[in-house]
Design a protein around this motif. Structure first.
Motif, PDB file in Angstrom:
ATOM      1  N   VAL A   1      -4.150  20.772  49.358  1.00  0.00           N
ATOM      2  CA  VAL A   1      -4.311  19.964  48.144  1.00  0.00           C
ATOM      3  C   VAL A   1      -4.587  18.520  48.559  1.00  0.00           C
ATOM      4  O   VAL A   1      -3.880  17.974  49.400  1.00  0.00           O
ATOM      5  N   ARG A   2      -5.614  17.960  48.017  1.00  0.00           N
ATOM      6  CA  ARG A   2      -5.939  16.566  48.321  1.00  0.00           C
ATOM      7  C   ARG A   2      -6.342  15.847  47.039  1.00  0.00           C
ATOM      8  O   ARG A   2      -6.932  16.452  46.156  1.00  0.00           O
ATOM      9  N   THR A   3      -6.067  14.574  47.006  1.00  0.00           N
ATOM     10  CA  THR A   3      -6.520  13.768  45.867  1.00  0.00           C
ATOM     11  C   THR A   3      -7.890  13.194  46.193  1.00  0.00           C
ATOM     12  O   THR A   3      -8.076  12.565  47.242  1.00  0.00           O
ATOM     13  N   VAL A   4      -8.823  13.439  45.305  1.00  0.00           N
ATOM     14  CA  VAL A   4     -10.157  12.862  45.499  1.00  0.00           C
ATOM     15  C   VAL A   4     -10.123  11.433  44.958  1.00  0.00           C
ATOM     16  O   VAL A   4      -9.602  11.192  43.853  1.00  0.00           O
ATOM     17  N   LYS A   5     -10.665  10.519  45.723  1.00  0.00           N
ATOM     18  CA  LYS A   5     -10.675   9.110  45.327  1.00  0.00           C
ATOM     19  C   LYS A   5     -11.338   8.959  43.952  1.00  0.00           C
ATOM     20  O   LYS A   5     -12.398   9.551  43.706  1.00  0.00           O
ATOM     21  N   LEU A   6     -10.709   8.192  43.090  1.00  0.00           N
ATOM     22  CA  LEU A   6     -11.160   8.113  41.695  1.00  0.00           C
ATOM     23  C   LEU A   6     -12.637   7.705  41.567  1.00  0.00           C
ATOM     24  O   LEU A   6     -13.409   8.347  40.845  1.00  0.00           O
ATOM     25  N   THR A   7     -13.024   6.636  42.255  1.00  0.00           N
ATOM     26  CA  THR A   7     -14.414   6.162  42.084  1.00  0.00           C
ATOM     27  C   THR A   7     -15.413   7.211  42.587  1.00  0.00           C
ATOM     28  O   THR A   7     -16.488   7.378  42.012  1.00  0.00           O
ATOM     29  N   SER A   8     -15.032   7.900  43.634  1.00  0.00           N
ATOM     30  CA  SER A   8     -15.910   8.925  44.182  1.00  0.00           C
ATOM     31  C   SER A   8     -16.048  10.090  43.197  1.00  0.00           C
ATOM     32  O   SER A   8     -17.148  10.593  42.948  1.00  0.00           O
ATOM     33  N   TRP A   9     -14.931  10.502  42.620  1.00  0.00           N
ATOM     34  CA  TRP A   9     -14.934  11.604  41.647  1.00  0.00           C
ATOM     35  C   TRP A   9     -15.781  11.250  40.420  1.00  0.00           C
ATOM     36  O   TRP A   9     -16.632  12.026  39.982  1.00  0.00           O
ATOM     37  N   GLN A  10     -15.575  10.040  39.896  1.00  0.00           N
ATOM     38  CA  GLN A  10     -16.330   9.635  38.705  1.00  0.00           C
ATOM     39  C   GLN A  10     -17.826   9.538  39.009  1.00  0.00           C
ATOM     40  O   GLN A  10     -18.662   9.874  38.177  1.00  0.00           O
ATOM     41  N   TYR A  11     -18.130   9.076  40.216  1.00  0.00           N
ATOM     42  CA  TYR A  11     -19.538   9.003  40.637  1.00  0.00           C
ATOM     43  C   TYR A  11     -20.183  10.390  40.560  1.00  0.00           C
ATOM     44  O   TYR A  11     -21.280  10.561  40.014  1.00  0.00           O
ATOM     45  N   HIS A  12     -19.498  11.389  41.080  1.00  0.00           N
ATOM     46  CA  HIS A  12     -20.068  12.737  41.075  1.00  0.00           C
ATOM     47  C   HIS A  12     -20.221  13.285  39.654  1.00  0.00           C
ATOM     48  O   HIS A  12     -21.206  13.964  39.347  1.00  0.00           O
TER      49      HIS A  12
ATOM     50  N   MET B   1      -8.010  12.985  40.837  1.00  0.00           N
ATOM     51  CA  MET B   1      -8.197  14.435  40.674  1.00  0.00           C
ATOM     52  C   MET B   1      -7.714  15.161  41.923  1.00  0.00           C
ATOM     53  O   MET B   1      -8.055  14.771  43.032  1.00  0.00           O
ATOM     54  N   MET B   2      -6.918  16.204  41.695  1.00  0.00           N
ATOM     55  CA  MET B   2      -6.439  17.014  42.817  1.00  0.00           C
ATOM     56  C   MET B   2      -7.395  18.191  43.015  1.00  0.00           C
ATOM     57  O   MET B   2      -7.610  18.966  42.077  1.00  0.00           O
ATOM     58  N   LEU B   3      -7.919  18.324  44.178  1.00  0.00           N
ATOM     59  CA  LEU B   3      -8.822  19.451  44.430  1.00  0.00           C
ATOM     60  C   LEU B   3      -8.645  19.915  45.866  1.00  0.00           C
ATOM     61  O   LEU B   3      -8.820  19.125  46.786  1.00  0.00           O
ATOM     62  N   PRO B   4      -8.328  21.175  46.094  1.00  0.00           N
ATOM     63  CA  PRO B   4      -8.010  22.189  45.089  1.00  0.00           C
ATOM     64  C   PRO B   4      -6.647  21.947  44.443  1.00  0.00           C
ATOM     65  O   PRO B   4      -5.910  21.062  44.858  1.00  0.00           O
ATOM     66  N   GLU B   5      -6.363  22.803  43.474  1.00  0.00           N
ATOM     67  CA  GLU B   5      -5.104  22.632  42.736  1.00  0.00           C
ATOM     68  C   GLU B   5      -3.902  23.026  43.593  1.00  0.00           C
ATOM     69  O   GLU B   5      -2.803  22.563  43.387  1.00  0.00           O
ATOM     70  N   ARG B   6      -4.146  23.986  44.529  1.00  0.00           N
ATOM     71  CA  ARG B   6      -3.071  24.434  45.425  1.00  0.00           C
ATOM     72  C   ARG B   6      -3.699  24.706  46.785  1.00  0.00           C
ATOM     73  O   ARG B   6      -4.919  24.860  46.881  1.00  0.00           O
ATOM     74  N   GLU B   7      -2.892  24.786  47.798  1.00  0.00           N
ATOM     75  CA  GLU B   7      -3.452  25.039  49.130  1.00  0.00           C
ATOM     76  C   GLU B   7      -4.106  26.421  49.170  1.00  0.00           C
ATOM     77  O   GLU B   7      -3.532  27.403  48.677  1.00  0.00           O
ATOM     78  N   LEU B   8      -5.286  26.471  49.765  1.00  0.00           N
ATOM     79  CA  LEU B   8      -6.020  27.731  49.835  1.00  0.00           C
ATOM     80  C   LEU B   8      -6.250  28.104  51.290  1.00  0.00           C
ATOM     81  O   LEU B   8      -6.630  27.254  52.099  1.00  0.00           O
ATOM     82  N   ALA B   9      -6.012  29.380  51.598  1.00  0.00           N
ATOM     83  CA  ALA B   9      -6.286  29.873  52.955  1.00  0.00           C
ATOM     84  C   ALA B   9      -7.346  30.969  52.837  1.00  0.00           C
ATOM     85  O   ALA B   9      -7.135  31.970  52.137  1.00  0.00           O
TER      86      ALA B   9
END
Lengths: 385, 249
Positions: free
Chosen positions: B18-29, B1-9
């Motif tokens: 933009v960063r990819t959240v680690k899959l196992t961490s995302w599913q855990y949440h 999952m990419m969060l946020p979708e675009r760079e935010l200032a």
């Protein structure tokens, strides 16, 4: 360093919120329960920080009715039901999921902080009630809220240790350091399935932490837990102030009971060490005792007195014009004295008794243990009314 | 999952790339929060954090049972879902202390992702909610902490105004080992948190959960800000522009 930072953060936050709440208060004459709770929480925070709340707070809080306070207590009681009790032992971070698995995700940190804010509101309510000559326990919902928070703490004590709770509390930890409700949590949680005894129970039995209503009541009634209550008061000025207000309010209302320990403590606190302690006795009995027509009797249970090498329980018996001092001691004493009467050995019942004639002047009581420890004070009996 | 979708200032200087959240961490949440694997001895029902009550809802009636049914059927060569709750069981005490998601094999995590981002897109809605909180503050107003706290407290009589608050504040939290965090709070009890790096020039998502609360508890939730470090970035906070212009000034 952290302590100063936490203190400043709490002070600034409470002051800013109160500045906004003042506008909310002044916008209507109705007492809104959310506004009242928010004010009580911040005023309580400032009191626990030993800071003065803004000047508008006291007159406004004085105008609040007991019914308003009961609504706030009812809201808190409802809120306690939403505070979580994690099913597993709480740790801040696990090696399996570094940087990720923080328990405060569960809202536990927020619940702990709310528990502490309720503590602040209770402190503010207690002070307000005592000013009105009322014990807070008389407020509708006070006892139920105390029971609910205690039940939550007992449940938490099986999964959450004190150090972890302190970390989760954040800057609020400085309000409860060493003592306070956090002391109901254990030093260490031992995973032991089926063991229903909580560490919180042990903490209370050991006399650790801020005295609860039950402990305070025991002390006021009988003088028991004197070391615990007075020790806590010595270390916690805010609690000492509340204790002094409680004792003097109950005394003025004639509801203090007869235990001598709270009166002695108040005398020291108010720096009136040389004054005699006054006891009110029913006027009809005192008059009868004065005339010795029928040797009317009146008993005054002074309760437990600490500070000697042996635990003693002391009572006075007014029989006609005579005053008999009775001391039950766990160990040996050297002398028991009242006025000009003295006793140097226990009677067949193991009780030390000395007697004198009451004259209306202050009567000095003196009890000496076998290692030179002495308790001495003076009493005056006043007729009721 | 990419969060946020675009760079935010953000107006206080915080940049969230933009960063990819680690899959196992995302599913855990997702499982823990909107799907309610909460492990709270007092919680009842499928949705203890109330993700079905927010607008728009993240989870809908019956989704949890259907997703759990899919998850319990997962069987791969490398393993299966090890969350006892998914299989209708209560975790034992030692199991309750750590969620099995963190050690989930990637093949199982992929199937878990499919179950939560397809027909019943609880994962996507959870991400959308996070994105909407972030978006609401990108155009926000920078104000002092005290000004923000005064403004919120001033609205204490009007719960509808309190529920409309969104705020971003940066500081440290003792339970995060004094690391710098950016906390986004919203008046429906949502809390979104990022770890802040390089003095605010970068940040990585940490969590989003909800504390359903009302009355003085909601006020308290919104008034809580992480400890200021004294640096400019954490001396101020960012409040949603529309709310501030109507109620803050």
């Amino acid at each position: 360093m952290a302590s100063k930072l936490y203190r400043n953060h709490l002070y600034d936050a409470a002051s800013a919120a109160l500045a906004g709440l003042q506008t909310a208060v002044e916008s209507s004459t109705d007492c809104d329960r959310v506004v009242l709770a928010a004010v009580l929480e911040r005023v309580g925070d400032l009191q626990r920080l030993e800071e003065r709340p803004p000047t508008w707070c006291a007159p406004w809080l004085n105008s609040v009715t007991e019914s308003d306070l009961a609504h706030v207590l009812a809201d808190y009681l409802a809120e306690t039901a939403s505070w979580p009790v994690p099913e597993g032992r709480v740790t801040l971070q696990t090696t399996e999921a570094p940087d990720d698995e923080f328990v405060s995700d569960d809202g536990l940190a927020f619940a702990l902080q709310r528990r502490d804010e309720v503590e602040s509101a209770q402190a503010a309510i207690m002070r307000l009630s005592l000013k009105r000559g009322r014990a807070p326990i008389e407020l509708t919902g006070w006892g139920e809220l105390a029971a609910a928070t205690r039940a939550w703490e007992s449940a938490l004590a099986t999964v959450l240790d004190r150090a972890t709770a302190e970390t989760l509390l954040g800057e609020r930890v400085i309000l409860s350091e060493r003592h306070g409700w956090l002391a109901h949590l254990p030093d260490r949680v031992t995973p032991s399935e089926g063991d229903e005894t909580t560490a919180a129970t042990f903490a209370r039995e050991d006399g650790i932490g801020e005295p609860d209503d039950e402990a305070l009541h025991t002390y006021l009634r009988s003088g028991e837990l004197q070391t615990y209550i007075e020790g806590y008061a010595a270390e916690t000025p805010a609690f000492a102030e509340i204790l002094a207000m409680t004792i003097s309010s109950l005394r003025d209302l004639g509801e203090l009971g007869t235990a001598i320990a709270p009166r002695l403590w108040l005398k020291r606190y108010e720096q009136r060490a040389n004054e005699a302690i006054h006891y009110i006795v029913p006027s009809a009995r005192l008059a009868a005792a004065d005339t010795q027509r029928d040797a009317a009797q009146h008993d005054v249970d002074l309760g437990t007195i600490a500070g000697l090498a042996t635990t003693i329980n002391v009572s006075l018996h007014l029989v006609g014009a005579k005053v008999i001092l009775r001391v039950d001691a766990d160990g040996e004493l050297k002398e028991v004295r009242i006025g000009d009467g003295a006793c140097h050995s226990a009677n067949a019942d193991g009780c030390w008794e000395a007697e004198c004639v009451r004259t209306g002047a202050p009567l000095t009581i003196r009890i000496e243990d076998c290692v030179g420890g002495v308790f001495q004070d003076a009493l005056v009996f006043d007729a009721e009314g | 999952m990419m969060l946020p979708e675009r760079e935010l200032a953000f107006p206080n200087g915080l940049v969230v790339p933009v960063r990819t959240v680690k899959l196992t961490s995302w599913q855990y949440h997702i499982l823990k929060h909107p799907l309610g694997v909460k492990r709270d001895a007092r919680s009842t029902g499928d949705d203890p954090e109330g993700w079905g009550d927010i607008v728009p809802p993240v989870v809908e009636q019956g989704w949890r049972a259907q997703v759990f049914s899919e998850l319990s059927a997962i069987a791969t060569a490398t393993g299966r879902c090890e969350l006892p709750e998914v299989h209708g069981k209560k975790p034992r005490k030692h199991q309750a202390e750590i969620y099995a998601c963190h050690s989930c094999p990637e093949a199982v995590a992929r199937l878990c992702e499919r179950a939560t981002h397809g027909e019943r897109p609880v994962g996507q809605r959870y991400a959308n909610t996070a994105q909407s909180v972030l978006d609401s503050l990108v155009t926000g107003v920078t104000v002092t902490r005290a000004a923000y706290q005064m403004a919120v407290a001033r609205c204490a009589r009007q719960p509808e105004l309190v529920r409309g608050v969104s705020v971003l504040a940066i500081g440290t939290v003792p339970s995060r080992d004094q690391k710098l965090v950016a906390q986004f709070r919203r008046g429906d009890g949502l809390l979104l948190e990022f770890f802040v790096h390089q003095s605010g020039r970068s940040a990585t998502w940490r969590t989003m959960y909800r504390v359903p609360c009302e009355n003085s508890a909601l006020l308290s939730f919104l008034l809580k800000l992480p400890l200021s470090t004294g640096a400019e970035l954490s001396e101020t906070c960012v409040v949603a522009r529309q709310w501030w212009e109507r109620h803050g000034i």
